[in-house]
Design a protein around this motif. Structure first.
Motif, short mmCIF file in Angstrom:
data_model
loop_
_atom_site.label_atom_id
_atom_site.label_comp_id
_atom_site.label_asym_id
_atom_site.label_seq_id
_atom_site.Cartn_x
_atom_site.Cartn_y
_atom_site.Cartn_z
N UNK A 2 122.88 -10.31 6.03
CA UNK A 2 122.75 -9.34 7.06
C UNK A 2 123.79 -9.23 8.08
N UNK A 5 126.60 -6.99 6.77
CA UNK A 5 126.16 -5.50 6.76
C UNK A 5 126.09 -4.79 8.05
N UNK A 6 125.84 -5.47 9.05
CA UNK A 6 125.82 -4.83 10.40
C UNK A 6 127.21 -4.48 11.12
N UNK A 11 137.34 1.28 6.07
CA UNK A 11 137.68 1.85 4.74
C UNK A 11 139.01 2.06 4.40
N UNK A 54 128.77 -6.29 -4.21
CA UNK A 54 127.72 -6.10 -3.35
C UNK A 54 128.41 -6.09 -1.95
N UNK A 58 128.27 -2.90 0.47
CA UNK A 58 127.93 -2.99 1.94
C UNK A 58 129.07 -2.47 2.91
N UNK A 61 128.80 1.18 2.74
CA UNK A 61 127.75 1.80 3.34
C UNK A 61 127.66 1.66 4.79
N UNK A 63 130.05 2.16 6.84
CA UNK A 63 130.78 3.44 7.44
C UNK A 63 129.93 4.68 7.15
N UNK A 64 129.40 4.63 5.97
CA UNK A 64 128.59 5.75 5.73
C UNK A 64 127.46 6.06 6.67
N UNK A 65 126.87 4.87 6.96
CA UNK A 65 125.95 4.98 7.94
C UNK A 65 125.53 5.97 8.84
N UNK A 66 126.70 6.19 9.64
CA UNK A 66 126.77 7.13 10.54
C UNK A 66 126.48 8.80 10.14
N UNK A 70 124.31 6.91 1.61
CA UNK A 70 124.52 5.33 1.18
C UNK A 70 124.78 5.35 -0.27
#
Lengths: 269, 313
Positions: A2, A5-6, A11, A54, A58, A61, A63-66, A70
């Motif tokens: 967790x 991932x946060x 990148x 993995x 993560x 993802x 960076x892609x979150x915004x 994903x």
């Protein structure tokens, strides 16, 4: 993990190249994804240790979150192969399909999708789909043209064709699961084990619950006499093998082509 | 590229959106919890609960905006972002990504009509942020190549060669095979019938119905793989009955392979030089000139405008 991932990832060109190539292919199997990752390292950062897949994903993802997209991992319904695709996370007016296809083509897909979801087997016959050609929105489409559009869907990995019948490609399931569950709440089928969308699978003849083939393979792995998890009645269907990456590699090296492997598995059903 | 129009399904979607907002979120969270092995990352942080309304609902809704002060789904737009400008930036990045896939140049008009709309006055700011995100996440740059018509082109900061795109099972390069086909198409006036292509391939021992020791399944590669990767276009010859098919260069081939390269490839395998191959040599030269002009135009506009600022992150 967790916490990792946060944290907003970093990148590098390794990640960017990976992302561009994944976008190009649309969807990739786990073996190819691993090879892709190694390739990106080779191009940009030969001496670096290849990050665990993995964690690598993560990182991307986070960076892609915004951007509300994903890299998502899924599993093929017919033989449990892990696959990866870049999917949208929130409704937007722009999506991969919308820009590649015309209005009447999208409508054809929607009709095919509805037939597939409604069907018992998860497949819709070419004939049944083509018979709906007159009801399409947008420019009028002839049946011959519609046949070609269906092939376009197969080429772009939105549909799979088997002996004149069509079902959803695992990429489409990854991308559209939520949409399907909300649009067809009455006809949508769910897997009793993983509780996600089920298009292809097997059902219990007594109580009607359904399971994905790979979910069933895992669930019944060590049962000599499989019973329905819901009603406990004897499970009448043949149990498929659990997908094993190592065994696959061995088979490939022994000279089997991918297509003969697929027919091996479908015979087991 | 044609985009979808308003549909009945969208109206149904909107109604459902308003009614089932909370339920959808709960469902989605339950789904994510139930198969952790399938969803690698966490989907969103606590501050930005994502509205999991289904990605490809977008495919079936109209392209002309969702949540433009939309009264029926105020929570949806809030959940996408608290700042409406940020939402536009996100939508624009996604829009540009799609255009990039097909290497199409894009105009300001395209972007305003499809994405920016009522925020037209904020276009420069939105574009700047979107370009920065595009560069950060994908390594793709957006450059204004025509300041009069406000036309933009994509420049890939990462250098790609044709090999990369094709992940053949045995890691064998498909480049040679693709180049052969592209060359034949070029020789046949940029459009070759399927028969003509197979005639040439058969001469090299590559047959449609036989697995090739290097190239695998040639028919699948030609009619599916290369098409999906947008190197080739495979279409039915107009009004042909029984249907016959033809091949053309796809948009990615146009972007990555020049006619001169195809000619050089031909020259190598036929033991001549490109300049011997008239009139194709002249055609290839013309294309080189056009590309040079385009590059010079792009450079010129860069000097005139100072759009590029360091990435905010």
């Amino acid at each position: 993990m967790q916490s990792s991932a946060r944290r907003t990832g970093v990148m590098t060109d390794v990640h960017r190249r990976f992302l561009q190539l994944l976008m190009t292919h649309g969807v990739l199997e786990e073996q190819d994804i691993q090879r892709l990752q190694k390739h990106c390292y080779m191009v940009h950062d030969r001496n670096a240790t290849v990050e665990k897949l993995e964690d690598f994903i993560n990182n991307i993802n986070s960076v892609l979150e915004s951007l509300y997209i994903e890299v998502k991992k899924g599993v093929t319904e017919d033989n449990g192969r892990p696959i990866y695709a870049l999917v949208n996370l929130a409704t937007t007016p722009v999506s991969k399909m919308a820009s590649d296809f015309a209005e009447n083509e999208l409508d054809l897909f929607r009709k095919a999708l509805e037939l597939i979801v409604d069907s018992e087997s998860g497949f819709a016959s070419s004939t049944n789909i083509l018979n709906l050609v007159d009801q399409l929105k947008g420019k009028k489409m002839k049946k011959k043209e519609a046949e070609q559009v269906l092939q376009k869907f197969v080429q772009n990995k939105w549909l799979i064709e088997k002996e004149g019948e069509f079902t959803l490609h695992s990429r489409a399931i990854l991308e559209m699961e939520q949409y399907i569950r909300e649009t067809y709440p009455d006809s949508v089928k769910m897997c009793n084990i993983c509780h996600s969308l089920l298009i292809q699978g097997q059902s219990c003849e007594t109580c009607g619950i359904r399971m994905h083939l790979p979910c069933m393979a895992k669930y019944f792995q060590s049962s000599p006499e499989p019973h329905c998890p819901h009603c406990n009645d004897y499970w009448p269907h043949e149990i498929p093998e659990v997908f094993n990456q190592e065994k696959e590699k061995e088979r490939e090296e022994a000279g089997f082509s991918k297509s003969s492997k697929k027919s091996l598995r479908s015979r087991q059903q | 590229m044609p985009r979808g129009h308003k549909s009945k399904l969208r109206a149904r979607e909107k109604k459902r959106q308003a009614q089932n907002e909370t339920k959808a979120l709960e469902d989605a969270q339950a789904t994510a919890a139930n198969h952790p092995s399938q969803n690698l990352p966490t989907m969103g942080t606590e501050d930005s609960p994502l509205s999991f309304q289904g990605a490809a609902a977008a495919a079936f809704t109209d392209a002309h905006g969702d949540g433009e002060g939309n009264p029926s789904s105020p929570q949806a737009s809030k959940s996408l972002s608290k700042d409406p400008l940020t939402k536009k930036v996100v939508l624009l990045v996604r829009f540009l990504m799609e255009k990039y896939q097909t290497r199409e140049p894009v105009t300001k008009a395209d972007m305003v009509n499809s994405v920016v709309k009522s925020y037209k006055n904020h276009f420069p700011k939105i574009l700047k942020r979107a370009s920065a995100l595009l560069e950060l996440a994908f390594g793709v740059d957006l450059k204004e190549v025509d300041p009069i018509r406000h036309c933009y082109a994509f420049i890939n900061k990462l250098d790609f060669s044709v090999d990369e795109r094709i992940l053949h099972e045995d890691s064998m390069p498909q480049t040679g095979f693709l180049m052969m086909v592209l060359s034949v198409i070029f020789l046949k006036d940029n459009c070759a019938s399927e028969e003509e292509v197979w005639e040439m391939l058969n001469m090299m021992g590559i047959y449609a119905d036989k697995t090739h020791c290097i190239y695998g399944h040639p028919k699948k590669a030609l009619t599916q793989d290369f098409v999906q990767l947008k190197y080739l276009e495979y279409r039915q010859v107009a009004n042909s009955d029984p249907p016959r098919y033809e091949f053309l260069w796809g948009p990615r081939a146009h972007a990555e392979v020049t006619k001169m390269k195809a000619l050089e490839f031909l020259a190598t395998i036929s033991d001549t030089t490109p300049s011997d191959l008239s009139p194709w040599y002249e055609e290839a030269l013309r294309e080189e000139e056009e590309r040079l002009q385009a590059r010079l135009a792009a450079k010129g506009s860069k000097q005139g405008k100072s759009r590029r600022k360091p990435c905010p992150k």
